[in-house]
Design an enzyme around this catalytic site. Structure first.
Site, PDB file in Angstrom:
ATOM      1  N   CYS A   1     -57.471   7.880 -29.623  1.00 38.74           N
ATOM      2  CA  CYS A   1     -57.454   6.525 -29.086  1.00 38.74           C
ATOM      3  C   CYS A   1     -58.725   6.252 -28.298  1.00 38.74           C
ATOM      4  O   CYS A   1     -59.332   7.149 -27.727  1.00 38.74           O
ATOM      5  CB  CYS A   1     -56.240   6.273 -28.205  1.00 38.74           C
ATOM      6  SG  CYS A   1     -54.662   6.432 -29.031  1.00 38.74           S
TER       7      CYS A   1
ATOM      8  N   ARG B   1     -63.261   9.994 -31.999  1.00 42.19           N
ATOM      9  CA  ARG B   1     -62.039  10.465 -31.359  1.00 42.19           C
ATOM     10  C   ARG B   1     -60.861  10.514 -32.331  1.00 42.19           C
ATOM     11  O   ARG B   1     -59.863  11.157 -32.054  1.00 42.19           O
ATOM     12  CB  ARG B   1     -61.694   9.573 -30.160  1.00 42.19           C
ATOM     13  CG  ARG B   1     -62.732   9.610 -29.061  1.00 42.19           C
ATOM     14  CD  ARG B   1     -62.505   8.516 -28.027  1.00 42.19           C
ATOM     15  NE  ARG B   1     -61.362   8.773 -27.203  1.00 42.19           N
ATOM     16  CZ  ARG B   1     -61.399   9.388 -26.020  1.00 42.19           C
ATOM     17  NH1 ARG B   1     -62.541   9.839 -25.554  1.00 42.19           N
ATOM     18  NH2 ARG B   1     -60.315   9.567 -25.313  1.00 42.19           N
TER      19      ARG B   1
ATOM     20  N   TRP C   1     -54.416   5.913 -32.314  1.00 41.67           N
ATOM     21  CA  TRP C   1     -53.987   7.103 -33.051  1.00 41.67           C
ATOM     22  C   TRP C   1     -52.479   7.166 -32.893  1.00 41.67           C
ATOM     23  O   TRP C   1     -51.972   7.348 -31.801  1.00 41.67           O
ATOM     24  CB  TRP C   1     -54.670   8.342 -32.478  1.00 41.67           C
ATOM     25  CG  TRP C   1     -54.486   9.601 -33.257  1.00 41.67           C
ATOM     26  CD1 TRP C   1     -55.193  10.003 -34.354  1.00 41.67           C
ATOM     27  CD2 TRP C   1     -53.566  10.664 -32.973  1.00 41.67           C
ATOM     28  NE1 TRP C   1     -54.765  11.245 -34.774  1.00 41.67           N
ATOM     29  CE2 TRP C   1     -53.761  11.675 -33.949  1.00 41.67           C
ATOM     30  CE3 TRP C   1     -52.587  10.874 -32.002  1.00 41.67           C
ATOM     31  CZ2 TRP C   1     -53.030  12.854 -33.969  1.00 41.67           C
ATOM     32  CZ3 TRP C   1     -51.849  12.049 -32.030  1.00 41.67           C
ATOM     33  CH2 TRP C   1     -52.072  13.025 -33.008  1.00 41.67           C
TER      34      TRP C   1
ATOM     35  N   ASN D   1     -53.868   4.213 -23.783  1.00 43.30           N
ATOM     36  CA  ASN D   1     -53.950   5.565 -24.334  1.00 43.30           C
ATOM     37  C   ASN D   1     -52.888   6.422 -23.667  1.00 43.30           C
ATOM     38  O   ASN D   1     -52.658   6.298 -22.469  1.00 43.30           O
ATOM     39  CB  ASN D   1     -55.315   6.195 -24.053  1.00 43.30           C
ATOM     40  CG  ASN D   1     -56.427   5.571 -24.860  1.00 43.30           C
ATOM     41  OD1 ASN D   1     -56.192   4.763 -25.744  1.00 43.30           O
ATOM     42  ND2 ASN D   1     -57.658   5.951 -24.543  1.00 43.30           N
ATOM     43  N   GLY D   2     -52.291   7.357 -24.419  1.00 42.15           N
ATOM     44  CA  GLY D   2     -51.307   8.251 -23.837  1.00 42.15           C
ATOM     45  C   GLY D   2     -49.927   8.016 -24.406  1.00 42.15           C
ATOM     46  O   GLY D   2     -49.749   7.366 -25.445  1.00 42.15           O
TER      47      GLY D   2
ATOM     48  N   GLU E   1     -61.226  30.810 -36.905  1.00 38.14           N
ATOM     49  CA  GLU E   1     -61.965  29.553 -36.826  1.00 38.14           C
ATOM     50  C   GLU E   1     -62.372  29.082 -38.220  1.00 38.14           C
ATOM     51  O   GLU E   1     -62.313  27.883 -38.521  1.00 38.14           O
ATOM     52  CB  GLU E   1     -63.192  29.731 -35.929  1.00 38.14           C
ATOM     53  CG  GLU E   1     -64.120  28.534 -35.860  1.00 38.14           C
ATOM     54  CD  GLU E   1     -63.487  27.277 -35.292  1.00 38.14           C
ATOM     55  OE1 GLU E   1     -64.099  26.200 -35.433  1.00 38.14           O
ATOM     56  OE2 GLU E   1     -62.378  27.356 -34.709  1.00 38.14           O
TER      57      GLU E   1
ATOM     58  N   LYS F   1     -61.305  25.527 -39.947  1.00 33.75           N
ATOM     59  CA  LYS F   1     -62.253  24.554 -40.486  1.00 33.75           C
ATOM     60  C   LYS F   1     -61.893  24.173 -41.917  1.00 33.75           C
ATOM     61  O   LYS F   1     -61.941  23.000 -42.291  1.00 33.75           O
ATOM     62  CB  LYS F   1     -63.679  25.120 -40.448  1.00 33.75           C
ATOM     63  CG  LYS F   1     -64.300  25.143 -39.083  1.00 33.75           C
ATOM     64  CD  LYS F   1     -64.565  23.724 -38.577  1.00 33.75           C
ATOM     65  CE  LYS F   1     -64.654  23.701 -37.069  1.00 33.75           C
ATOM     66  NZ  LYS F   1     -63.378  23.823 -36.379  1.00 33.75           N
TER      67      LYS F   1
ATOM     68  N   GLU G   1     -58.789  21.993 -41.942  1.00 34.02           N
ATOM     69  CA  GLU G   1     -59.029  20.694 -41.306  1.00 34.02           C
ATOM     70  C   GLU G   1     -59.668  19.693 -42.254  1.00 34.02           C
ATOM     71  O   GLU G   1     -59.265  18.527 -42.297  1.00 34.02           O
ATOM     72  CB  GLU G   1     -59.951  20.862 -40.090  1.00 34.02           C
ATOM     73  CG  GLU G   1     -59.288  21.302 -38.811  1.00 34.02           C
ATOM     74  CD  GLU G   1     -60.283  21.376 -37.667  1.00 34.02           C
ATOM     75  OE1 GLU G   1     -59.949  20.890 -36.576  1.00 34.02           O
ATOM     76  OE2 GLU G   1     -61.391  21.923 -37.852  1.00 34.02           O
TER      77      GLU G   1
ATOM     78  N   HIS H   1     -49.287  44.863 -43.806  1.00 27.86           N
ATOM     79  CA  HIS H   1     -48.030  44.523 -43.140  1.00 27.86           C
ATOM     80  C   HIS H   1     -47.475  43.179 -43.598  1.00 27.86           C
ATOM     81  O   HIS H   1     -46.748  42.519 -42.851  1.00 27.86           O
ATOM     82  CB  HIS H   1     -48.226  44.535 -41.625  1.00 27.86           C
ATOM     83  CG  HIS H   1     -48.620  45.876 -41.084  1.00 27.86           C
ATOM     84  ND1 HIS H   1     -47.755  46.946 -41.062  1.00 27.86           N
ATOM     85  CD2 HIS H   1     -49.798  46.323 -40.583  1.00 27.86           C
ATOM     86  CE1 HIS H   1     -48.372  48.008 -40.554  1.00 27.86           C
ATOM     87  NE2 HIS H   1     -49.611  47.650 -40.253  1.00 27.86           N
TER      88      HIS H   1
ATOM     89  N   LYS I   1     -60.352  13.685 -32.402  1.00 29.70           N
ATOM     90  CA  LYS I   1     -61.378  14.519 -31.782  1.00 29.70           C
ATOM     91  C   LYS I   1     -60.976  14.970 -30.392  1.00 29.70           C
ATOM     92  O   LYS I   1     -61.096  16.135 -30.041  1.00 29.70           O
ATOM     93  CB  LYS I   1     -62.694  13.737 -31.725  1.00 29.70           C
ATOM     94  CG  LYS I   1     -63.871  14.527 -31.153  1.00 29.70           C
ATOM     95  CD  LYS I   1     -64.260  15.663 -32.068  1.00 29.70           C
ATOM     96  CE  LYS I   1     -65.490  16.380 -31.584  1.00 29.70           C
ATOM     97  NZ  LYS I   1     -65.804  17.555 -32.417  1.00 29.70           N
TER      98      LYS I   1
END
Length: 609
Positions: A2, A27, A75, A99-100, A482, A486, A489, A505, A604
């Site tokens: 947002c 964002r 968002w 926002n929130g 990581e 990526k 994502e 395992h 973001k």
């Protein structure tokens, strides 16, 4: 996630508002809207599903005069992405962006419906508009109505409201979601991020928790959570913003991958002498605090959590102290034991990550000797609320999938290891060797980026893949994590990472010719163990993609594709091996045809739980 932009000015502000939203696109969002009121009290509200460009096109076709306005990128949390759920929301004369998350929106909604208010959206935000409209009946002013209303809200909010019957002012409130006031001459502004306002001002006031402020063209009046008038410091911003220009690059992500040598050079600049890290790098009083530290507790989310996991290996093997790393959303909701002489380290690109910020606030009451944040945004909540701060100096990162923010965090954490280690037995010779390794990083990164052509060719083999495994050992295991993050994502390929010794395992059951296995293989003390793990995969028909030290003697064949990575000092190997995995994810996403810079469902800056 947002974005908010607002303005109170004499000139027409719609172009300022839309440009501010464009600068906040990084964002993450699913819809955008703007509301402007002119001096006659006439409201123009435009909302569009999709990109800011859709809103900008609508503005271009619709006269939108007025000097007071608010704008928002949404968002979705409550209610599907749609035009009816997009902000700003309206209740009679009250217009709001937010926002929130308002956690008690359901009982508030029921109470307001009982009073005759009609809801036209599925959002939690709309309750704010109606609540303020109701309180305004007795409060006498928009400021007083907002102050009464926020006492009834539970959750996180950064909200801006205006009354179309009085276009001379806006009122803002902050609790858990950042807001910054931009100061102009004969005009003032509000935003969720100072980047939105850099074209119009460099002077900012950062609102604190519980603040409510009334903003007019010529004044800013701020009140704390108890309603007391209060002064907040004015900051002069030196932040640069080049996010509007991809330059020669197709996407911001690729641009930011290639910016890493420069970004890391900025991270290092002025912070090292010939044989050690300067304690002042971390803030006033850092040396005195580091002398006390015998344990480090790291809290972070997502990519930042992975950088913390690498740091655990460094702090324990080189720094001579124990270290725990925990996902902030888990840390904040469990009762934890605080080790004696513990330093709380938070890591966040934005400095506004809700769970990480909540963990810091919780830790302040728990008995830590101090707190340090590793952060990229000066003036953010984590920076302001921590005892010490290390600014990564990565510059604006626009791609949602973090690249240069991650590697600069790793550099900061390596420097923290040296700074603490020298008080816990790290020898002068070892420090000097590690400083030299850090100084070599920009050149080694440039060399590693030259592998892009080979990696682009290799990525073609992922065109029809739906699943993948990443393997690493030691401090390369978090790098494998990581890399998997990526890939999932931005290409939407399901990816998991394992410590290579864990293959037997369970994960070996997944191995077949359709499951690509990506391996990071520096030439270190675990190489022979890793080679055995690789043979376990080959024996079961798996196809391997190995990023290996040039001296590790991996060879390409029918079941194994090898990309040779320059030999580097063990300290910086996790940073170097990150680069091929970033490039692989990028080129696979290109082949898959996904939205690289703004992948679906992601944001973001995650400012809600």
């Amino acid at each position: 996630m947002c974005g908010i932009v607002g303005a109170v000015a004499q000139r027409d502000v719609v172009d300022i508002l839309v440009e501010g939203l464009r600068r906040l696109e990084y964002r993450g969002y699913d819809s955008a809207g703007v509301a402007v009121v002119n001096a006659a009290g006439e409201l123009t509200r435009l909302r569009r599903l999709g990109k800011v460009k859709e809103l900008a096109d609508a503005v271009a076709l619709t006269p939108t005069p007025g000097g007071t306005g608010i704008a928002h990128t949404r968002w979705a949390t409550h209610g599907e992405p749609s035009e009816r759920n997009a902000h700003p929301h309206v209740s009679s004369n009250i217009i709001v962006v937010h926002n929130g998350i308002i956690e008690n929106h359901n009982p508030l909604r029921d109470a307001l419906k009982a009073k005759g208010y009609i809801f036209t959206s599925d959002t939690d935000t709309e309750v704010i508009a109606h609540l303020v409209e109701e309180e305004l009946k007795s409060a006498g002013s928009l400021l007083a109505a907002v102050q009464k209303s926020v006492k009834q809200l539970h959750g996180a909010y950064g909200t801006v409201l205006l009354d179309k019957t009085d276009s001379s002012r806006v009122v803002v409130a902050r609790s858990g979601s950042p807001l910054v006031i931009g100061l102009g001459i004969g005009e003032n502004f509000i935003a969720s991020d100072q980047l939105a306002l850099l074209p119009v001002t460099r002077r900012f006031i950062f609102l604190e928790e519980g603040d409510v402020a009334e903003i007019t063209r010529h004044s800013v009046s701020i009140f704390d959570k108890d309603g007391n008038a209060i002064e907040r410091e004015v900051h002069e911003s030196t932040v640069s913003y080049d996010a509007g220009d991809k330059g020669q690059y197709r996407h911001f992500m690729l641009k930011e991958i290639y910016e890493q040598p420069h970004a890391i050079n900025n991270t290092l600049e002025g912070r090292l002498n010939d044989d050690s890290v300067l304690d002042e790098t971390f803030g006033n009083g850092a040396a005195e605090l580091f002398k006390q530290v015998k344990h480090v507790q790291i809290v972070a989310c997502g990519t930042s959590y992975h950088s913390g996991m690498v740091a655990r290996y460094w702090l324990e093997s080189l720094g001579g102290i124990s270290c725990n790393v925990e996902i902030a959303s888990e840390f904040r909701y469990r009762k934890s034991f605080v080790q004696p002489n513990s330093l709380l380290v938070s890591i966040s690109q934005s400095g506004e990550t809700a769970d990480t910020l909540a963990a810091l606030r919780l830790a302040k009451e728990a008995g830590y000797v101090g707190s340090l944040t590793i952060c990229n945004v000066a003036g953010s909540s984590l920076v302001r609320e921590s005892d010490l701060a290390f600014m990564t100096r990565a510059g604006a990162e626009i791609g949602v999938a973090s690249t240069k923010a991650f590697t600069t965090q790793l550099v900061g954490l390596a420097m923290l290891t040296l700074a603490i280690g020298k008080y816990n037995g790290l020898s002068a010779a070892a420090q000097k060797d590690m400083v030299a390794a850090l100084k070599s990083l920009p050149a080694k990164l440039e060399e590693t980026l030259q592998l892009a052509g080979d990696i682009e060719n290799l990525a073609e083999e992922f065109a029809d893949k739906q699943h993948s495994l990443f393997l690493g050992r030691g401090d390369q295991y978090p790098i494998a994590m990581e890399g998997a993050l990526k890939l999932k994502e931005i290409s939407y390929i399901h990816a998991e990472a394992y410590a290579a010794g864990e293959l037997k395992h369970g994960p070996l059951a997944l191995i077949d010719a359709e499951m690509p296995i990506i391996v990071v293989a520096p030439n270190n003390e675990l190489l022979e163990k890793l080679q055995s793990n690789v043979e376990e995969v080959r024996a079961r028909g798996g196809i391997l993609y190995v990023f290996a030290d040039i001296d590790a003697h991996f060879k390409s064949d029918a079941t194994q594709r090898v990309v040779n990575v320059p030999h580097v000092h063990p300290l910086i190997a996790p940073i170097i091996y990150t680069i091929p995995l970033q490039l692989l994810s990028y080129y696979v996403a290109i082949i898959k045809g996904t939205d690289v810079d703004q992948p679906r469902n992601l944001a973001k800056s995650v400012t809600v739980e």
